[in-house]
Design a protein around this motif. Structure first.
Motif, PDB file in Angstrom:
ATOM      1  N   LEU A 272     -57.855  65.610  13.159  1.00  0.00           N
ATOM      2  CA  LEU A 272     -58.202  66.140  14.476  1.00  0.00           C
ATOM      3  C   LEU A 272     -59.146  67.329  14.400  1.00  0.00           C
ATOM      4  CD1 LEU A 272     -54.645  65.944  16.093  1.00  0.00           C
ATOM      5  CD2 LEU A 272     -56.529  64.330  16.350  1.00  0.00           C
ATOM      6  N   ARG A 273     -59.464  67.751  13.168  1.00  0.00           N
ATOM      7  CA  ARG A 273     -60.348  68.906  12.949  1.00  0.00           C
ATOM      8  C   ARG A 273     -59.790  70.157  13.605  1.00  0.00           C
ATOM      9  NH1 ARG A 273     -66.546  67.462  13.891  1.00  0.00           N
ATOM     10  NH2 ARG A 273     -66.716  69.403  12.711  1.00  0.00           N
ATOM     11  N   TRP A 274     -58.481  70.321  13.477  1.00  0.00           N
ATOM     12  CA  TRP A 274     -57.817  71.526  13.978  1.00  0.00           C
ATOM     13  C   TRP A 274     -57.749  72.517  12.830  1.00  0.00           C
ATOM     14  CZ3 TRP A 274     -53.067  69.256  17.051  1.00  0.00           C
ATOM     15  CH2 TRP A 274     -53.540  68.661  18.223  1.00  0.00           C
ATOM     16  N   ARG A 275     -58.797  73.271  12.666  1.00  0.00           N
ATOM     17  CA  ARG A 275     -58.815  74.227  11.553  1.00  0.00           C
ATOM     18  C   ARG A 275     -57.849  75.377  11.785  1.00  0.00           C
ATOM     19  NH1 ARG A 275     -60.650  70.358   9.909  1.00  0.00           N
ATOM     20  NH2 ARG A 275     -62.735  69.921   9.096  1.00  0.00           N
ATOM     21  N   SER A 276     -57.677  75.771  13.034  1.00  0.00           N
ATOM     22  CA  SER A 276     -56.817  76.928  13.319  1.00  0.00           C
ATOM     23  C   SER A 276     -55.964  76.671  14.555  1.00  0.00           C
ATOM     24  CB  SER A 276     -57.656  78.189  13.504  1.00  0.00           C
ATOM     25  OG  SER A 276     -58.575  78.009  14.568  1.00  0.00           O
ATOM     26  N   ALA A 277     -55.361  75.474  14.610  1.00  0.00           N
ATOM     27  CA  ALA A 277     -54.490  75.168  15.752  1.00  0.00           C
ATOM     28  C   ALA A 277     -53.228  76.025  15.651  1.00  0.00           C
ATOM     29  CB  ALA A 277     -54.129  73.685  15.749  1.00  0.00           C
ATOM     30  N   GLU A 278     -53.026  76.919  16.623  1.00  0.00           N
ATOM     31  CA  GLU A 278     -51.900  77.841  16.569  1.00  0.00           C
ATOM     32  C   GLU A 278     -50.649  77.177  17.139  1.00  0.00           C
ATOM     33  OE1 GLU A 278     -52.945  81.382  18.561  1.00  0.00           O
ATOM     34  OE2 GLU A 278     -54.720  81.784  17.334  1.00  0.00           O
ATOM     35  N   LEU A 279     -49.562  77.319  16.396  1.00  0.00           N
ATOM     36  CA  LEU A 279     -48.297  76.801  16.892  1.00  0.00           C
ATOM     37  C   LEU A 279     -47.870  77.623  18.105  1.00  0.00           C
ATOM     38  CD1 LEU A 279     -46.382  76.186  13.533  1.00  0.00           C
ATOM     39  CD2 LEU A 279     -47.814  74.628  14.827  1.00  0.00           C
ATOM     40  N   GLY A 280     -47.196  76.976  19.024  1.00  0.00           N
ATOM     41  CA  GLY A 280     -46.778  77.637  20.251  1.00  0.00           C
ATOM     42  C   GLY A 280     -47.737  77.433  21.405  1.00  0.00           C
TER      43      GLY A 280
ATOM     44  N   ILE B  20     -55.210  53.270  20.394  1.00  0.00           N
ATOM     45  CA  ILE B  20     -56.449  53.487  19.662  1.00  0.00           C
ATOM     46  C   ILE B  20     -57.215  54.646  20.293  1.00  0.00           C
ATOM     47  CG2 ILE B  20     -58.618  52.457  18.911  1.00  0.00           C
ATOM     48  CD1 ILE B  20     -56.204  51.205  17.638  1.00  0.00           C
ATOM     49  N   VAL B  21     -57.653  55.588  19.452  1.00  0.00           N
ATOM     50  CA  VAL B  21     -58.450  56.704  19.946  1.00  0.00           C
ATOM     51  C   VAL B  21     -59.561  56.947  18.937  1.00  0.00           C
ATOM     52  CG1 VAL B  21     -56.906  58.399  18.873  1.00  0.00           C
ATOM     53  CG2 VAL B  21     -58.463  59.104  20.695  1.00  0.00           C
ATOM     54  N   LEU B  22     -60.761  57.154  19.444  1.00  0.00           N
ATOM     55  CA  LEU B  22     -61.952  57.341  18.619  1.00  0.00           C
ATOM     56  C   LEU B  22     -62.408  58.785  18.740  1.00  0.00           C
ATOM     57  CD1 LEU B  22     -64.031  55.795  16.850  1.00  0.00           C
ATOM     58  CD2 LEU B  22     -65.394  55.517  18.930  1.00  0.00           C
ATOM     59  N   THR B  23     -62.387  59.523  17.603  1.00  0.00           N
ATOM     60  CA  THR B  23     -62.890  60.890  17.578  1.00  0.00           C
ATOM     61  C   THR B  23     -64.328  60.876  17.059  1.00  0.00           C
ATOM     62  OG1 THR B  23     -62.134  61.356  15.324  1.00  0.00           O
ATOM     63  CG2 THR B  23     -60.549  61.674  17.115  1.00  0.00           C
ATOM     64  N   ASP B  24     -64.884  62.055  16.835  1.00  0.00           N
ATOM     65  CA  ASP B  24     -66.260  62.118  16.352  1.00  0.00           C
ATOM     66  C   ASP B  24     -66.400  61.542  14.947  1.00  0.00           C
ATOM     67  OD1 ASP B  24     -67.091  63.271  18.669  1.00  0.00           O
ATOM     68  OD2 ASP B  24     -66.938  65.328  17.938  1.00  0.00           O
ATOM     69  N   GLU B  25     -65.321  61.582  14.171  1.00  0.00           N
ATOM     70  CA  GLU B  25     -65.412  61.152  12.784  1.00  0.00           C
ATOM     71  C   GLU B  25     -64.448  60.043  12.407  1.00  0.00           C
ATOM     72  OE1 GLU B  25     -64.814  64.556  10.376  1.00  0.00           O
ATOM     73  OE2 GLU B  25     -66.631  65.597  11.044  1.00  0.00           O
ATOM     74  N   HIS B  26     -63.391  59.847  13.183  1.00  0.00           N
ATOM     75  CA  HIS B  26     -62.342  58.937  12.751  1.00  0.00           C
ATOM     76  C   HIS B  26     -61.932  57.992  13.877  1.00  0.00           C
ATOM     77  CE1 HIS B  26     -61.826  61.414   9.151  1.00  0.00           C
ATOM     78  NE2 HIS B  26     -61.787  62.464   9.943  1.00  0.00           N
ATOM     79  N   LEU B  27     -61.435  56.833  13.438  1.00  0.00           N
ATOM     80  CA  LEU B  27     -60.766  55.901  14.333  1.00  0.00           C
ATOM     81  C   LEU B  27     -59.280  56.016  14.048  1.00  0.00           C
ATOM     82  CD1 LEU B  27     -60.674  53.503  16.315  1.00  0.00           C
ATOM     83  CD2 LEU B  27     -60.856  51.995  14.331  1.00  0.00           C
TER      84      LEU B  27
ATOM     85  N   GLU C 191     -61.916  53.545   7.746  1.00  0.00           N
ATOM     86  CA  GLU C 191     -62.440  52.695   6.682  1.00  0.00           C
ATOM     87  C   GLU C 191     -62.009  51.248   6.875  1.00  0.00           C
ATOM     88  OE1 GLU C 191     -61.329  54.309   2.968  1.00  0.00           O
ATOM     89  OE2 GLU C 191     -62.474  56.172   3.207  1.00  0.00           O
ATOM     90  N   LEU C 192     -60.750  51.040   7.266  1.00  0.00           N
ATOM     91  CA  LEU C 192     -60.262  49.684   7.467  1.00  0.00           C
ATOM     92  C   LEU C 192     -61.021  48.994   8.594  1.00  0.00           C
ATOM     93  CD1 LEU C 192     -58.254  47.449   6.833  1.00  0.00           C
ATOM     94  CD2 LEU C 192     -56.625  48.550   8.393  1.00  0.00           C
ATOM     95  N   GLU C 193     -61.273  49.732   9.674  1.00  0.00           N
ATOM     96  CA  GLU C 193     -62.008  49.148  10.792  1.00  0.00           C
ATOM     97  C   GLU C 193     -63.426  48.781  10.373  1.00  0.00           C
ATOM     98  OE1 GLU C 193     -63.230  47.973  14.646  1.00  0.00           O
ATOM     99  OE2 GLU C 193     -61.269  48.156  13.654  1.00  0.00           O
ATOM    100  N   ALA C 194     -64.063  49.670   9.584  1.00  0.00           N
ATOM    101  CA  ALA C 194     -65.415  49.377   9.115  1.00  0.00           C
ATOM    102  C   ALA C 194     -65.427  48.136   8.227  1.00  0.00           C
ATOM    103  CB  ALA C 194     -65.975  50.581   8.358  1.00  0.00           C
TER     104      ALA C 194
ATOM    105  N   LEU D  23     -68.228  49.446  22.289  1.00  0.00           N
ATOM    106  CA  LEU D  23     -68.947  50.210  23.305  1.00  0.00           C
ATOM    107  C   LEU D  23     -68.580  51.689  23.253  1.00  0.00           C
ATOM    108  CD1 LEU D  23     -68.830  47.779  26.368  1.00  0.00           C
ATOM    109  CD2 LEU D  23     -70.749  48.268  24.836  1.00  0.00           C
ATOM    110  N   ALA D  24     -67.328  51.993  22.902  1.00  0.00           N
ATOM    111  CA  ALA D  24     -66.932  53.401  22.773  1.00  0.00           C
ATOM    112  C   ALA D  24     -67.703  54.071  21.643  1.00  0.00           C
ATOM    113  CB  ALA D  24     -65.431  53.503  22.538  1.00  0.00           C
ATOM    114  N   LEU D  25     -67.863  53.357  20.525  1.00  0.00           N
ATOM    115  CA  LEU D  25     -68.629  53.909  19.406  1.00  0.00           C
ATOM    116  C   LEU D  25     -70.093  54.091  19.788  1.00  0.00           C
ATOM    117  CD1 LEU D  25     -68.777  54.754  16.458  1.00  0.00           C
ATOM    118  CD2 LEU D  25     -69.080  52.344  15.847  1.00  0.00           C
ATOM    119  N   VAL D  26     -70.664  53.115  20.493  1.00  0.00           N
ATOM    120  CA  VAL D  26     -72.049  53.243  20.948  1.00  0.00           C
ATOM    121  C   VAL D  26     -72.210  54.456  21.851  1.00  0.00           C
ATOM    122  CG1 VAL D  26     -73.823  52.162  22.378  1.00  0.00           C
ATOM    123  CG2 VAL D  26     -72.592  50.796  20.697  1.00  0.00           C
ATOM    124  N   HIS D  27     -71.302  54.618  22.794  1.00  0.00           N
ATOM    125  CA  HIS D  27     -71.368  55.762  23.719  1.00  0.00           C
ATOM    126  C   HIS D  27     -71.282  57.078  22.958  1.00  0.00           C
ATOM    127  CE1 HIS D  27     -69.724  58.674  26.665  1.00  0.00           C
ATOM    128  NE2 HIS D  27     -70.557  58.052  27.492  1.00  0.00           N
TER     129      HIS D  27
END
Length: 523
Positions: free
Chosen positions: A243-251, A275-282, A308-311, A487-491
């Motif tokens: 999720l690219r949460w480098r500094s996600a604070e608990l609470g 299924i959710v598509l982020t900038d880098e991962h499925l 990787e599996l989807e690709a 289409l989500a990846l294209v968008h």
């Protein structure tokens, strides 16, 4: 190794130690305060007696007349006996004693000065001939009001100590009652904590915590936990990476960590294999409630990386389609070779050469014609492969005659065109003939324009925005390959490149993409 002590024993030991230390300190403080209070009380009591004696008319007259009859001694002793004081000493202004418990000292001068001649009362601790005492001195005045001396009254410290030690048993009883109550409370607390920890001891809880941390941060699945109020309580290392949460604070709540969109909906809603598509991962997300003894205490979201599996699955799907197309063309070429072999066998070389020129021109002419209009070789090769695959699926895929792209294109353009063409081929797969897909490529006004249209049913007018949402599809699912991602990846790619994508409502699919690219520059 030393066997760890039980939780109940630790609680009892610590509580008793705290109580003992507190009681000892409290007892010391109480004794000090009580002793000081008794000293102050004894001093005030001695001063009251001294003031009473100094106000006695017989004493005042006796001091003024020289006390030839010994009346002062008699009055002083009567007062001393009645009040319980250690001594009542009447002293004239010359420092001569006119009364004392020891008659031998009557008429003798005191060693210290007569301090009450300043007209004020004095209290304090005095080291007299009878021992340490709480002393009070009151000024003594003659009947005419002039200062004639002082009255000194003392209460021995031994008497004060007796009063103090008389209070100690009561204090000890309260201390013992407090220790007993603390012991009972500690036992009740230990039993309650024992039930709350399911009978586990402290070393067992520590081991479980270490195992939990090692497991959660060592697995290759992302884990995110929320409490009942939706606040983050745990995020493992894999979840932070995905999720690219480098500094996600608990609470913090999910709304404070994740911007509005599909990811927040999936993490905040209930569902299995979302299924959710982020900038880098499925990602494949599962959110499940957590219940303890039938009570809802929060929820846990697990995240699996399917990028990787989807690709690989999509690549395998493309290769499978291309293989089927090549297999079909193999039969066609076998037939052509059979015709050539027959013509050569019959000795009709001219007919054979003409037939060979005809089929060669048909197979290579299309590639050369397309390559002359589409400068990026990789993009031309992709379109040729898609044309072959479409022909095998009984779909006519054409690149419009006005298509021109004479400059390098972004690498992402291959993915954009490939996914749009695949989506169009799927859209017309179950429609009546003729099935057609048309691709148009152009470069104008500093942007690359891509248009893909098909003869399928198209997108309903009310779903023009939802078709770009990852996981949304109107097509039946395929085994092993999730729908609603192309289409989500294209968008996502178009937006990342600063372009835009639009879809026209059906009938007939129509997707238009514009990518801003400066001439001669490769993004």
């Amino acid at each position: 190794m030393r066997h760890p002590r039980a939780l109940s024993s630790l609680i009892l030991g610590y509580v008793l130690a705290i109580l003992v230390v507190t009681m000892v300190l409290g007892f010391a403080l109480y004794t000090q305060v009580t002793r000081d209070l008794l000293d102050r009380y004894s001093e005030r009591q001695a001063l009251s007696v001294a003031e009473a004696v100094a106000a006695d008319p017989a004493v005042r007259a006796g001091i003024a007349g020289g006390d030839r009859t010994g009346a002062v001694q008699r009055v002083a002793e009567d007062v001393r006996t009645a009040s319980g004081a250690a001594y009542v000493v009447v002293i004239d202004r010359d420092g001569i004693r006119h009364s004392h418990p020891n008659p031998a000292l009557v008429g003798r001068r005191i060693e210290e000065p007569v301090i009450a001649l300043d007209g004020r009362s004095h209290v304090g601790l005095d080291a007299g001939s009878l021992g340490d005492s709480a002393n009070g001195k009151a000024p003594l005045r003659a009947p005419d009001g002039t200062l004639a001396g002082e009255v000194s009254v003392g209460i021995l410290e031994t008497d004060v100590s007796q009063h103090f030690w008389a209070e100690v048993p009561t204090l000890l009883r309260y201390t013992g009652a407090a220790l007993l109550a603390g012991t009972l409370i500690a036992l009740v607390l230990a039993r309650r904590l024992k039930r709350m920890t399911f009978g586990l001891e402290l070393h067992e809880l520590a081991s479980l915590l270490q195992e939990r941390e090692a497991t959660l941060h060592g697995i290759r699945e992302g884990v995110v936990a929320f409490d009942r109020q939706g606040r983050l309580t745990m995020v493992n290392d894999e979840a932070r990476r995905l999720l690219r949460w480098r500094s996600a604070e608990l609470g913090r709540t999910l709304d404070e960590v994740v911007p509005e969109g599909r990811l927040r909906e999936v993490l905040g809603g209930d569902g299995i294999d979302q299924i959710v598509l982020t900038d880098e991962h499925l990602l494949v997300a599962n959110r499940m409630p957590v219940r303890v003894r039938g009570r809802d205490v929060g929820s846990v979201v697990t995240l699996r990386d399917r990028t990787e599996l989807e690709a690989l699955l999509r690549e395998l799907d493309s290769v499978t389609g291309l293989t089927d197309a090549l297999r079909a063309q193999q039969h066609e070429f076998s037939n052509r070779l059979h015709v050539l072999s027959v013509l050569v066998g019959m000795g009709d070389q001219e007919e054979a050469m003409a037939y060979l020129d005809e089929i060669s021109a048909g197979s290579t002419g299309q590639a050369e014609e397309l390559r002359s209009r589409i400068a990026p070789a990789s993009l031309a090769a992709l379109l040729l492969a898609k044309i072959t695959i479409a022909a095998e699926r009984d779909v006519r895929l054409t690149v419009s005659e006005d298509s021109r792209l004479d400059q390098p294109a972004p690498d992402a353009l291959l993915t954009i065109v490939g996914n749009l063409v695949d989506n169009a081929l799927d859209a017309v797969a179950d429609t009546p003939a003729p099935r057609e897909v048309v691709v148009r490529l152009a470069h104008d006004d500093g942007a690359i324009a891509v248009s893909v249209t098909d003869s399928g049913p198209g997108v309903p007018a009310g779903l023009a925005e939802r078709v770009f949402q990852d996981g949304y599809t109107t097509k039946p699912s395929r085994s092993g390959l999730p729908r609603g991602l192309g289409l989500a990846l294209v968008h996502r790619l178009v937006v990342r490149l600063g372009g835009r994508i639009t879809v026209a409502p059906g009938p007939g699919g129509a997707f238009d993409v514009r990518l801003p690219v400066r001439a001669g520059e490769r993004p």
